[in-house]
Write a protein that holds these residues in place. Structure first.
Motif, PDB file in Angstrom:
ATOM      1  N   HIS A   1       0.856  -1.183   0.000  1.00 48.08           N
ATOM      2  CA  HIS A   1       0.000   0.000   0.000  1.00 48.08           C
ATOM      3  C   HIS A   1       0.889   1.228   0.000  1.00 48.08           C
ATOM      4  O   HIS A   1       2.040   1.160   0.399  1.00 48.08           O
ATOM      5  CB  HIS A   1      -0.875   0.064   1.260  1.00 48.08           C
ATOM      6  N   TYR A   2       0.326   2.330  -0.406  1.00 48.42           N
ATOM      7  CA  TYR A   2       1.043   3.573  -0.291  1.00 48.42           C
ATOM      8  C   TYR A   2       0.081   4.691   0.098  1.00 48.42           C
ATOM      9  O   TYR A   2      -1.149   4.545   0.022  1.00 48.42           O
ATOM     10  CB  TYR A   2       1.809   3.926  -1.572  1.00 48.42           C
ATOM     11  N   SER A   3       0.653   5.802   0.537  1.00 51.64           N
ATOM     12  CA  SER A   3      -0.146   6.949   0.964  1.00 51.64           C
ATOM     13  C   SER A   3       0.413   8.207   0.323  1.00 51.64           C
ATOM     14  O   SER A   3       1.638   8.400   0.260  1.00 51.64           O
ATOM     15  CB  SER A   3      -0.105   7.078   2.489  1.00 51.64           C
ATOM     16  N   TYR A   4      -0.479   9.059  -0.133  1.00 50.85           N
ATOM     17  CA  TYR A   4      -0.076  10.324  -0.740  1.00 50.85           C
ATOM     18  C   TYR A   4      -0.548  11.514   0.077  1.00 50.85           C
ATOM     19  O   TYR A   4      -0.605  12.640  -0.430  1.00 50.85           O
ATOM     20  CB  TYR A   4      -0.538  10.413  -2.198  1.00 50.85           C
ATOM     21  N   GLY A   5      -0.892  11.253   1.326  1.00 47.46           N
ATOM     22  CA  GLY A   5      -1.273  12.322   2.244  1.00 47.46           C
ATOM     23  C   GLY A   5      -2.082  11.759   3.390  1.00 47.46           C
ATOM     24  O   GLY A   5      -2.459  10.574   3.380  1.00 47.46           O
ATOM     25  N   VAL A   6      -2.357  12.603   4.363  1.00 51.83           N
ATOM     26  CA  VAL A   6      -3.158  12.177   5.512  1.00 51.83           C
ATOM     27  C   VAL A   6      -4.514  11.682   5.021  1.00 51.83           C
ATOM     28  O   VAL A   6      -5.197  12.360   4.251  1.00 51.83           O
ATOM     29  CB  VAL A   6      -3.331  13.333   6.508  1.00 51.83           C
TER      30      VAL A   6
END
Lengths: 111, 113
Positions: free
Chosen positions: A47-52
């Motif tokens: 998984h990845y996150s590009y912000g809160v």
């Protein structure tokens, strides 16, 4: 780099139990990533996150969930651990020259 | 064709030798390219970014061939401390801030005295 830390470093857990791995960064990077690394497969994106509160699935997301309630923390949860999830888990953020900087990894064994 | 392919090796070379690794990638939209070094039981660490014009950092030279879709890493005057696994990573869009890197499985280098 001291700017990204993972915890725990090692964990042994039983099949069927929930497990949460933590990634903490001090560089205020927007993008954070969870990879697993296995012999014969290399690094694979979970998984990845590009912000809160903004996350998305990677190549091998089944059986995993993530949360990012603060910029500095990205949590990976195995809802019900299975032996196939025994692996080394790496967290990463965007580092210098736009390449990734990795944490030291978490060695997870599911018995 | 796999997204990123590397010869797993191992490449066993004597100290002082020159060794080269290639990495092929399938996605022609890849715009950013990197080489990482990973020591046994450690995390990958960024070795070099790979620019279109090629770039050099001391004993290390990286080249990009977009037409043939491969990147290469050349290590001159190998040292014992160069023994590690080398991962290539092409990425999409503008680089790590927007595009996710796809990693090769790595090439293992062992430098012998």
């Amino acid at each position: 780099d001291a700017g990204i830390t993972q915890s725990p470093r090692h964990k042994v857990t039983e099949t069927g139990t929930p497990v949460t791995l933590r990634c903490h960064q001090t560089e205020n990077h927007r993008y954070m990533y969870w990879y697993r690394q296995d012999p014969g497969h290399g690094l694979r994106l979970i998984h990845y996150s590009y912000g809160v509160k903004d996350t998305d699935k990677g190549e091998v997301s089944d059986g995993y969930s993530v949360s990012r309630s603060k910029t500095e923390d990205f949590l990976l949860t195995l809802e019900s651990a299975t032996s196939s999830q025994t692996s080394v888990y790496f967290c990463a953020t965007v580092g210098g020259s736009y390449g990734y900087t990795f944490g030291s990894g978490t060695r997870l064994t599911v018995v | 064709r796999k997204e990123v392919e590397q010869d797993p090796g191992p490449f066993n070379v004597p100290e002082g030798a020159t060794v080269a690794f290639n990495c092929t990638y399938s996605n022609s939209a890849s715009q950013s390219f990197f080489w990482y070094r990973q020591d046994c039981r450690k995390e990958p660490k960024l070795l070099m970014s790979v620019y279109s014009s090629g770039n050099e950092d001391g004993r290390f030279t990286a080249q990009l061939n977009r037409a043939s879709q491969y990147i290469s890493l050349l290590i001159r005057d190998s040292k014992l401390s160069d023994s590690a696994t080398y991962l290539c990573a092409p990425g999409l869009l503008g680089g790590g801030s927007q595009g996710n890197l796809i990693f090769g499985k790595g090439t293992k280098l062992s430098v012998k005295p």
